[in-house]
Scaffold this motif. Structure first.
Motif, PDB file in Angstrom:
ATOM      1  N   ASN A 152      -6.049   1.944  -8.507  1.00 44.28           N
ATOM      2  CA  ASN A 152      -7.079   2.885  -8.084  1.00 44.28           C
ATOM      3  C   ASN A 152      -7.285   3.962  -9.136  1.00 44.28           C
ATOM      4  O   ASN A 152      -6.325   4.449  -9.743  1.00 44.28           O
ATOM      5  N   GLY A 209     -10.666   7.323   5.865  1.00 44.82           N
ATOM      6  CA  GLY A 209     -10.434   6.453   4.734  1.00 44.82           C
ATOM      7  C   GLY A 209     -11.559   5.424   4.669  1.00 44.82           C
ATOM      8  O   GLY A 209     -12.348   5.287   5.607  1.00 44.82           O
ATOM      9  N   ARG A 252      -5.392   7.356  -3.104  1.00 40.64           N
ATOM     10  CA  ARG A 252      -5.826   6.874  -1.796  1.00 40.64           C
ATOM     11  C   ARG A 252      -4.612   6.782  -0.879  1.00 40.64           C
ATOM     12  O   ARG A 252      -3.487   6.603  -1.346  1.00 40.64           O
ATOM     13  N   ASN A 263      -7.759   1.893   4.277  1.00 36.38           N
ATOM     14  CA  ASN A 263      -7.266   3.217   3.905  1.00 36.38           C
ATOM     15  C   ASN A 263      -7.345   4.128   5.124  1.00 36.38           C
ATOM     16  O   ASN A 263      -8.335   4.093   5.869  1.00 36.38           O
ATOM     17  N   HIS A 297     -12.491   1.256   3.337  1.00 34.44           N
ATOM     18  CA  HIS A 297     -11.798  -0.002   3.121  1.00 34.44           C
ATOM     19  C   HIS A 297     -12.382  -0.764   1.939  1.00 34.44           C
ATOM     20  O   HIS A 297     -13.552  -0.588   1.587  1.00 34.44           O
ATOM     21  N   THR A 324       0.837  -1.195   0.000  1.00 31.64           N
ATOM     22  CA  THR A 324       0.000   0.000   0.000  1.00 31.64           C
ATOM     23  C   THR A 324       0.873   1.247   0.000  1.00 31.64           C
ATOM     24  O   THR A 324       1.936   1.281   0.605  1.00 31.64           O
ATOM     25  N   TYR A 376       0.614   5.852  -0.553  1.00 33.07           N
ATOM     26  CA  TYR A 376      -0.063   7.048  -1.029  1.00 33.07           C
ATOM     27  C   TYR A 376       0.721   7.489  -2.271  1.00 33.07           C
ATOM     28  O   TYR A 376       1.954   7.641  -2.189  1.00 33.07           O
ATOM     29  N   ASN A 434      -1.547   1.918  -4.764  1.00 36.30           N
ATOM     30  CA  ASN A 434      -0.998   0.649  -4.313  1.00 36.30           C
ATOM     31  C   ASN A 434      -0.382  -0.125  -5.470  1.00 36.30           C
ATOM     32  O   ASN A 434      -0.635   0.178  -6.642  1.00 36.30           O
ATOM     33  N   GLY A 484      -3.431   4.302   1.163  1.00 31.36           N
ATOM     34  CA  GLY A 484      -3.484   2.905   1.567  1.00 31.36           C
ATOM     35  C   GLY A 484      -2.651   2.660   2.805  1.00 31.36           C
ATOM     36  O   GLY A 484      -1.589   3.260   2.991  1.00 31.36           O
TER      37      GLY A 484
END
Length: 586
Positions: A183, A244, A187, A209, A246, A156, A158, A161, A189
Motif C-alpha cells: 500500500n 474503510g 490502511r 479494510n 475494500h 492484513t 495496520y 499488509n 486491513g
C-alpha cells in the motif's frame, strides 16, 4: 478477575449500550432480549473438548493492548489464526496472529508458526521460517497463489499488509512489494480472501479494510473528549470513524497482482466497517461471490457477474441486515449447509445484547433470517467473534460453535457482571435446521472463559474428528482437542487442482449419505479473520458409504460413488481418487 462462570443464572442482567456524549460510537447492538429456551432434548452429545495448548507447546502470548485497558481500536480487534499444512507432510500446522500495544510494544510480540510434530505437540519455527514480524496483525488467508504446490500466506495489518511466498523448504519470503501489493498509504486491513473470481486458474485477492485509522485525530480513553461505554472511558470506534474501503487484486499469473478495484465495480460501494471475508458460490451459478461481514453497517454481498465485475446485492438478497432491518455488529462468518439441502447458509456473529444472524439460503443466493426459528436467539449475553458451521460429533448434522470476549477491559472494574472474559458457545444441531445450546455438556474447553477473537477448525491430530484453535487476547491460544465417542462415521476430502488453482479454493463438494445431502466449499477465510483445514470434513452418522460430487473451480464435475467412510481421500482434478489415508482410531 472476571466473576462470570457458566453457572451464572441465564437471567443475568445486561446493561444497555448508551448514547455516548451525544455521538454514535462503538459497535451496534439491537438491545434485544434472549428468546425463551425450549425444553432440553436430553440427547447425549458425543464430543468433548479439552484445552491441550500448553502441553502441545502453544505458549506464546497474543498481545492485544494492555491487559487492563486499550488505547485504540486497532489493539482490541486482533486477530485471526490458521490451520494449514505449510510443509505438505499431511499434518496440520498452526499460524497464530499477534497484535501489539501503543506506548511499550513488546519486542517479541510476533505472529507464530507452530510445526506439527505428529505426536500431539508443536515446535515454534517462526524465526526459522522467516515469519517473525511485530505489529498489529489482523486477518489471514492461505492459498497457493503461484501454483507451485506450496501454500502461501497473506496477512492484513495496520498499517501495511504482507504477502509471504512459501519457498517449499520450510521458509517464507516477504514478496509484498514485488507482487504489487504494498500500500502507498497506511490502511487498517482486516478480512482477506484468495479467490479465483475470473476462473483463469490463478488465485486473485480480495482485501477488506475496517476503518480509516489515524491515532493523531482519535482520542484515547484518558484524553478529554474520550468515548465511553456505560459511562466508562474506552477506545473509540468503529462508529464515529471514517469507513474503510475494500480492494480487489487480479493475479497476473507471473507472481504479480494488478489492482482492479475500480474496474471490477468493488470500488463503487461504500465500504462500511468491513471485517471477515468469505469467497464462495452462494447462488450456485459456478462463479465465486464475495461476502463481507461489516461491523455496525450493512454487510455486503458482491455477486459475480461472470465478466470480471461484481454487483453488490446484500440488501436485495437478504444478507445485509437483521430480520427487523437493523444494522448489527458483524464480526465472524460461519459457512455451511446446516439444514442439509445442498446450499451454503451463513451464520454471522454480533455484539452482546443481540442475537447472531442465521441466514438460510434458497439455493439461488436469496437468504431468509431464521435466527429465532433455528433456536439461536436464546443467547445474547456475549460479544461473539469467530464461528464455524462444523459437525463436531460426526452425527451428520453440522453444529455451530463460536468464541466470545468483550472489547472493553476497563468496564469490568466498574461493572463486574460485564465480564471481559466469557465462555465459548456451542449449539448442537438437532436436525431439520433446529439447534439447542449446550451448557456444561461439551467439556472444560468450551466452558473456559477467555477474551477470544479468531478460531479455526481442523483435525490437528489426524484422528477423524474436528478440533478447534482459538486466539485469546493477552494469553496464549487455546487448542481444543476433540474426543468423539459413539461410533459415528466420517469422511474427509482433500482436493488438488490441475487446471483450477492448485489449492482448489472455490471447489464445491456435495456428499450424499444415509438419505442426507450436504454441501461444503474450500474456503480461504471464514470464522473471524481465520482459515480452517481445507481437508473438507463430513460427519456421516451411521451411513457406511457416501456418494461424492466435486465441482472444480473452473467448472469440471467429477462423481465418486459408494466411497467407504472413516478415511481421508485425496482427489486430483480430472483423475479421481489418487490416494487414501486411514487415520488412527479416535
Amino acid at each position: 478477575m472476571a466473576l462470570f462462570t457458566r453457572r451464572t443464572a441465564l437471567s443475568l442482567f445486561t446493561l444497555p449500550i448508551v448514547d455516548l456524549h451525544g455521538q454514535i460510537q462503538g459497535m451496534a447492538s439491537r438491545g434485544v432480549k434472549a428468546a425463551p429456551r425450549g425444553k432440553p432434548s436430553g440427547l447425549p452429545f458425543q464430543a468433548r473438548f479439552t484445552d491441550v495448548a500448553r502441553q502441545a507447546g502453544l505458549k506464546e502470548i497474543v498481545v492485544a493492548g494492555h491487559t487492563d485497558h486499550a488505547d485504540y481500536i486497532v489493539e482490541v480487534m486482533t486477530g485471526g489464526a490458521a490451520f494449514f499444512d505449510y510443509d505438505n507432510d499431511g499434518w496440520l500446522d498452526i499460524l497464530v496472529l499477534c497484535g501489539s500495544r501503543f506506548g511499550d510494544p513488546p519486542p517479541n510480540a510476533s505472529n507464530r508458526l507452530y510445526k506439527n510434530n505428529r505426536d500431539g505437540t508443536f515446535t515454534d519455527v517462526t524465526e526459522k521460517a522467516g515469519l517473525f514480524r511485530t505489529g498489529f496483525a489482523q486477518g489471514v488467508t492461505i492459498g497457493d497463489y503461484n501454483n507451485d504446490g506450496f501454500e502461501d500466506i497473506f496477512i492484513t495489518y495496520y498499517p501495511h499488509n504482507v504477502l509471504y511466498r512459501n519457498n517449499g523448504d520450510g521458509t517464507f519470503t516477504d514478496v509484498t512489494k514485488d507482487a504489487g501489493l504494498l500500500n502507498s498509504a497506511p490502511r487498517f486491513g482486516s478480512g482477506c480472501a484468495f479467490v479465483d473470481y475470473d476462473r483463469d486458474g490463478h488465485l486473485d485477492l480480495f482485501v477488506s479494510n475496517y476503518v480509516t485509522f489515524d491515532m493523531k485525530t482519535i482520542p484515547r480513553p484518558t484524553d478529554a473528549g474520550a468515548c465511553n461505554y456505560l459511562g466508562v472511558p474506552v477506545n473509540c470506534g468503529p462508529r464515529g470513524l471514517p469507513y474503510g474501503h475494500h480492494s480487489l487484486y487480479r493475479n497476473n499469473g507471473d507472481g504479480t497482482f494488478t489492482d482492479v478495484t475500480a474496474k471490477s465495480g468493488i470500488g463503487k460501494v461504500d465500504g462500511g466497517f468491513g471485517l471477515t471475508v468469505v469467497a464462495a458460490d452462494f447462488d450456485n451459478d459456478g462463479w465465486p461471490d464475495i461476502y463481507v461481514a461489516c461491523d455496525s453497517t450493512p454487510s455486503l454481498l458482491f455477486h459475480n457477474n461472470h465478466d470480471g465485475t461484481f454487483t453488490e446485492q446484500g440488501l436485495d438478497c437478504g444478507a445485509a441486515l437483521s430480520e427487523d432491518g437493523m444494522e448489527q455488529a458483524g464480526m465472524g462468518l460461519g459457512i455451511g449447509d446446516f439444514n442439509l439441502d445442498g446450499h451454503l447458509d451463513i451464520v454471522k456473529t454480533h455484539f452482546k445484547d443481540d442475537t447472531p444472524a442465521v441466514y438460510m439460503n434458497d439455493g439461488k443466493g436469496n437468504f431468509r433470517d431464521v435466527t429465532i426459528r433455528s433456536g439461536l436467539g436464546v443467547e445474547t449475553r456475549f460479544v461473539n467473534w469467530g464461528v464455524g458451521v462444523v459437525d463436531l460429533d460426526n452425527d451428520g448434522n453440522p453444529d455451530i460453535f463460536s468464541v466470545t470476549g468483550n472489547i472493553y477491559p476497563e468496564v469490568e472494574k466498574k461493572f463486574p457482571l460485564v465480564a471481559h472474559k466469557t465462555p465459548r458457545v456451542l449449539f448442537r444441531n438437532l436436525g431439520k435446521g433446529q439447534f439447542e445450546e449446550l451448557i456444561g455438556a461439551a467439556g472444560p474447553g468450551v466452558e473456559a472463559a477467555h477474551s477470544s477473537r479468531g478460531c479455526a477448525f481442523g483435525d490437528f491430530d489426524n484422528d477423524g474428528d474436528m478440533d478447534i484453535l482459538i486466539v485469546n487476547q493477552n494469553e496464549p491460544p487455546s487448542l481444543l482437542r476433540n474426543d468423539v465417542s459413539g461410533g459415528h462415521h466420517w469422511i474427509k476430502v482433500k482436493l488438488a487442482g490441475v487446471k483450477s488453482n492448485r489449492s482448489a479454493i472455490g471447489a464445491r463438494v456435495t456428499v450424499r449419505y444415509g438419505g442426507n445431502v450436504q454441501a461444503q466449499e474450500v474456503l480461504s477465510q471464514s470464522s473471524y479473520l481465520s482459515v480452517s483445514d481445507t481437508r473438507l470434513h463430513f460427519g456421516l452418522g451411521a451411513a457406511k458409504t457416501a456418494d461424492i460430487e466435486i465441482r472444480w473451480p473452473m467448472g469440471q464435475v467429477e462423481k465418486l460413488t459408494a466411497v467407504a467412510p472413516d478415511q481421508l481421500i485425496y482427489v486430483t482434478e480430472g483423475s479421481g481418487i489418487t490416494r487414501t489415508q486411514k487415520f488412527r482410531q479416535a
